[in-house]
Write a protein that holds these residues in place. Structure first.
Motif, PDB file in Angstrom:
ATOM      1  N   LEU A 118     -31.406  48.250   7.510  1.00  0.00           N
ATOM      2  CA  LEU A 118     -29.962  48.097   7.622  1.00  0.00           C
ATOM      3  C   LEU A 118     -29.626  47.841   9.081  1.00  0.00           C
ATOM      4  CD1 LEU A 118     -28.316  50.890   5.435  1.00  0.00           C
ATOM      5  CD2 LEU A 118     -28.910  48.555   4.815  1.00  0.00           C
ATOM      6  N   THR A 119     -28.686  46.925   9.320  1.00  0.00           N
ATOM      7  CA  THR A 119     -28.152  46.737  10.666  1.00  0.00           C
ATOM      8  C   THR A 119     -26.693  47.165  10.647  1.00  0.00           C
ATOM      9  OG1 THR A 119     -27.546  44.426  10.237  1.00  0.00           O
ATOM     10  CG2 THR A 119     -29.720  44.842  11.177  1.00  0.00           C
ATOM     11  N   VAL A 275     -33.376  40.871  11.529  1.00  0.00           N
ATOM     12  CA  VAL A 275     -32.902  41.915  12.439  1.00  0.00           C
ATOM     13  C   VAL A 275     -32.495  41.283  13.766  1.00  0.00           C
ATOM     14  CG1 VAL A 275     -33.568  43.927  13.811  1.00  0.00           C
ATOM     15  CG2 VAL A 275     -34.227  43.796  11.401  1.00  0.00           C
ATOM     16  N   HIS A 276     -33.359  40.434  14.290  1.00  0.00           N
ATOM     17  CA  HIS A 276     -33.057  39.774  15.564  1.00  0.00           C
ATOM     18  C   HIS A 276     -31.833  38.878  15.449  1.00  0.00           C
ATOM     19  CE1 HIS A 276     -36.267  40.978  18.288  1.00  0.00           C
ATOM     20  NE2 HIS A 276     -37.108  40.954  17.263  1.00  0.00           N
ATOM     21  N   GLY A 295     -23.608  48.279  20.734  1.00  0.00           N
ATOM     22  CA  GLY A 295     -24.939  47.915  20.281  1.00  0.00           C
ATOM     23  C   GLY A 295     -25.030  47.822  18.776  1.00  0.00           C
ATOM     24  N   VAL A 296     -26.248  47.585  18.299  1.00  0.00           N
ATOM     25  CA  VAL A 296     -26.534  47.514  16.865  1.00  0.00           C
ATOM     26  C   VAL A 296     -27.570  48.583  16.535  1.00  0.00           C
ATOM     27  CG1 VAL A 296     -27.549  46.107  15.017  1.00  0.00           C
ATOM     28  CG2 VAL A 296     -26.015  45.058  16.682  1.00  0.00           C
ATOM     29  N   VAL A 297     -27.310  49.342  15.484  1.00  0.00           N
ATOM     30  CA  VAL A 297     -28.256  50.354  15.015  1.00  0.00           C
ATOM     31  C   VAL A 297     -29.083  49.752  13.893  1.00  0.00           C
ATOM     32  CG1 VAL A 297     -28.534  52.647  14.004  1.00  0.00           C
ATOM     33  CG2 VAL A 297     -26.681  52.222  15.643  1.00  0.00           C
ATOM     34  N   ILE A 298     -30.402  49.885  13.997  1.00  0.00           N
ATOM     35  CA  ILE A 298     -31.303  49.400  12.952  1.00  0.00           C
ATOM     36  C   ILE A 298     -31.927  50.608  12.280  1.00  0.00           C
ATOM     37  CG2 ILE A 298     -33.337  48.008  12.429  1.00  0.00           C
ATOM     38  CD1 ILE A 298     -31.626  47.378  15.707  1.00  0.00           C
ATOM     39  N   LYS A 299     -31.840  50.664  10.943  1.00  0.00           N
ATOM     40  CA  LYS A 299     -32.359  51.801  10.180  1.00  0.00           C
ATOM     41  C   LYS A 299     -33.305  51.326   9.092  1.00  0.00           C
ATOM     42  CE  LYS A 299     -28.075  54.527  10.651  1.00  0.00           C
ATOM     43  NZ  LYS A 299     -26.943  55.143   9.920  1.00  0.00           N
ATOM     44  N   ALA A 321     -31.264  52.376  18.255  1.00  0.00           N
ATOM     45  CA  ALA A 321     -30.041  51.689  18.686  1.00  0.00           C
ATOM     46  C   ALA A 321     -30.408  50.650  19.738  1.00  0.00           C
ATOM     47  CB  ALA A 321     -29.041  52.684  19.261  1.00  0.00           C
ATOM     48  N   TYR A 322     -30.087  49.394  19.447  1.00  0.00           N
ATOM     49  CA  TYR A 322     -30.257  48.325  20.438  1.00  0.00           C
ATOM     50  C   TYR A 322     -28.957  48.241  21.227  1.00  0.00           C
ATOM     51  CZ  TYR A 322     -31.233  43.784  22.540  1.00  0.00           C
ATOM     52  OH  TYR A 322     -31.453  42.767  23.429  1.00  0.00           O
TER      53      TYR A 322
END
Length: 694
Positions: A118-119, A275-276, A295-299, A321-322
């Motif tokens: 998930l983003t 994702v990228h 930022g963007v959180v990736i899970k 977190a990016y």
């Protein structure tokens, strides 16, 4: 930007290493406490730099990584002075680890493979923990140190997004126990109004929406909390009984069914490349969201996989977190100087040591006016916090007082114009802004007016920028705007910008002459009004006047009352418009432009069909074939009103990708919602075309 003296220690003795560790740990705890329990004194970027240095130090010297290190802690303990009761969370609230570039992100993705991620957007707000028993809100609390937070239940109950009772559905019966994690924030569109009300009440404005939300949630008077327009978005669950979703995404679907707000920006993706792509997308659309984000959180989406990956003492291993380049940083204020704008307003600006902020290096920032300099309390020589959001001009937010060493000095506002030497004064005694009254021949004002009229909102003269405008004035080619459209190759021969070394007009000069001819032939009347730099007459008022009167002569022949009756104009703008034409050299500009062929009236034949006459249209989200400006232009040129907010008076809401809260509000109000194809139908044929298309 790291604080001065925070370079990493290498090769020092054991005592030196421990001393450095203690310095960093103390700084982190101090600033973390201010962030969660008070008013932050440094930007997030500075805190991140200190935190990463401590992590690096502990990585190189594992003996320093003691259990009570700040790198192992979540949030900050509740302040002893807190007036709220302490409560324990049913399940511990964790923080998030961060990455700051694509290489670090790839390292995490390699370590954490998943069938689906998930983003989500990393909301810049205040964490909240909600506990529901049998569907009823039992308690709300701040994060605190992850175990113990403050009981803010009364305040949470006046936030409209937080339901007091959950709605059970056939697909998702309400569980016996549900602990929900979310973020409380103030929407960007509400922030200005919240600050205006705070100033009117005699308070100091908030620096940003995050500080405003944090301060609001801890007020004792719930009536004051309600005024702050707080919102909430859920981003996770804690303890639960009677609910076993397979994935994080499934959990979000259930939360939405129960009436809890979830983010419209969350996406499920199936590959590292996707994702990228989401990280790149939000880097370019950072300010399209309804809330501030950094930022963007990736899970990892699968909950069984999450459990298998587990957590460290402070953060889950299944999420990262990016963080984007910071929009708030600190740097040294070298000097405060002043500039003169196109209307004569003299504005102080900060000259700073260059610093990277929001992806670009800046060395100057606005300070608005001398009153703001005093209010912000900045001194020349201060370390200051600056903010740059998207394309917005960088702004000085305030000083870092704890870094003063006594060498700083007070800024003295000048009494004479720095461009022409004329004595400065406010137009009215109550004005905060001081102006140069030499409006015709002040080089600073004239160059600013030329640059402004060449912009996209007016004549759109591509070959006339700030450098060219200054050159035309200093070389004596132009004494004011009147002669702009009468420029020739002969007159440009005195220019240093628009000529070659041999004195012939160069390619840029030829382009300028061509641009001027094209602008004169095809410009719309409202753009001519904007180009005249009449005080208070911006694009909205100019469009309204041009649409109603069709010619400049008709406007000039009207009185204040007639002009003021135009929607969006009013008496102040009407009087300013007529007063402008009382000045001889102003009228000379209009006459010279007209003689050079600049359009002074709109032909009815040139107008698009008025398919949107009387309609109010809101466009939200990203459209494929329309920019934000072109969509607004299309609506207004067809007689419609392009509104920025949704209300019961809105006729149509056009929804693109990542529309957010405006779409939600439109659906709640039962308004007519169109996609981009429907919008094109509306533009072409109005209400009837949309009805036929259905």
């Amino acid at each position: 930007m790291p604080e001065e003296g925070t370079g990493s220690t290498a090769g020092g003795d054991d005592a030196g290493l421990r001393r450095r560790w203690s310095e960093l740990a103390d700084k982190i705890r101090h600033h973390r406490d201010l962030y969660y329990n008070g008013q932050p004194s440094i930007p997030d970027a500075d805190f991140d730099a200190i935190f990463r240095e401590l992590q690096q130090l502990e990585s190189e010297h594992p003996e320093l990584a003691v259990p009570d290190s700040p790198t192992m802690e979540v949030g900050a303990p509740v302040a002893e002075t807190s007036s709220f009761a302490n409560v324990e969370h049913p399940e511990r609230m964790l923080s998030l680890d961060n990455v700051f570039d694509t290489g670090e992100l790839d390292d995490w993705l390699t370590r954490t493979p998943a069938a689906r991620y998930l983003t989500e957007l990393k909301i810049d707000g205040l964490s909240i923990d909600l506990v529901y028993r049998n569907g009823h809100l039992e308690r709300a609390a701040t994060r605190g140190d992850g175990r113990i937070g403050e009981d803010i239940t009364a305040n949470a109950r006046v936030i409209d997004d937080i339901p007091h009772v959950l709605t059970t559905t056939a697909d998702h019966p309400v569980p016996d126990l549900l602990e929900v994690r979310g973020e409380v924030f103030i929407a960007v569109e509400d922030f200005a109004e919240v600050n205006a009300r705070r100033i009117a009440d005699g308070g100091k404005p908030f620096a940003n929406p995050r500080n405003a939300a944090a301060g609001s949630l801890r007020q004792k008077n719930t009536a004051d909390v309600r005024k702050r327009r707080l919102r909430m978005i859920c981003h996770g669950i804690g303890a639960v009984e009677g609910f076993t979703p397979r994935s994080q995404y499934d959990a979000y679907l259930a939360l939405a069914d129960w009436g809890l707000p979830v983010s419209p920006y969350t996406r499920a993706v199936g590959s590292v490349a996707e994702v990228h792509e989401r990280v790149r997308y939000w880097a370019e659309h950072r300010h399209d969201a309804t809330h501030e984000m950094d930022g963007v959180v990736i899970k990892v989406d699968d909950l069984a996989a999450q459990r298998a990956l587990g957590s460290t003492s402070r953060a889950p291993r299944w999420a990262i977190a990016y963080k984007y380049p910071p929009e708030e940083v600190t740097t040294r204020l070298v000097d405060i100087q002043v500039g003169v704008g196109r209307t004569g307003r003299v504005t102080p600006f900060a000259v700073m040591e260059p610093v990277l902020v929001a992806g670009s290096t800046v060395s100057m920032a606005t300070l608005h006016n001398q009153t703001e300099v005093r209010r912000k309390g900045v001194l020349i020589g201060d370390t200051v916090v600056i903010r740059k959001a998207g394309e917005v001009i960088p702004e000085v937010l305030g000083p870092v007082v704890e870094k003063r060493d006594g060498t700083e000095r007070t800024f003295v506002f000048p009494t004479l114009c720095p461009e022409c030497g004329t004595r400065l004064a406010p137009t009215r005694a109550e004005d905060a802004d001081w102006r140069c009254p030499n409006s015709r021949s002040c080089p600073g004002q004239l160059s600013a007016r030329l640059t402004y009229l060449a912009g996209r909102g007016a004549f759109d003269i591509e070959a006339l920028g700030e450098k060219g405008a200054i050159d035309l004035i200093r070389s004596g080619i132009l004494t004011d705007e009147a002669g702009l459209f009468a420029l020739t190759e002969e007159s440009l021969a005195r220019s240093s910008v628009y000529t070659t070394k041999t004195g012939k007009v160069n390619a840029q000069g030829q382009k300028l002459l061509k641009n001027l001819r094209q602008a004169a032939e095809r410009v719309e009347l409202w753009r001519v009004l904007v180009a005249l730099s009449i005080r208070h007459v911006g694009p909205t008022a100019a469009r309204a006047l041009a649409s109603r009167f069709r010619s400049l002569e008709a406007m000039r022949s009207s009185d204040v009352t007639e002009l003021a009756e135009t929607e969006g104009v009013g008496e102040v703008i009407a009087r300013s418009f007529l007063d402008w034409f009382e000045v001889d050299w102003h009228r000379a500009i209009v006459d010279a432009w007209a003689e050079a062929g600049v359009t002074m009236e709109d032909s009815v034949e040139d107008l698009p069909e008025q398919t949107l006459a009387g309609l109010t249209v809101v466009v939200t989200g990203s459209l494929e074939n329309h920019t934000r400006d072109s969509a607004k232009e299309a609506i207004i040129s067809r007689g419609g009103k392009a509104s920025g907010s949704v209300s019961r008076k809105t006729d149509f809401v056009v929804v693109g990708e990542n529309a957010g809260s405006k779409e939600t509000k439109a659906r709640e109000l039962g308004l007519t919602i169109l996609d981009e194809a429907g919008f094109d139908l509306l533009l072409a044929g109005g209400v009837e075309a949309v009805a036929a298309g259905d």
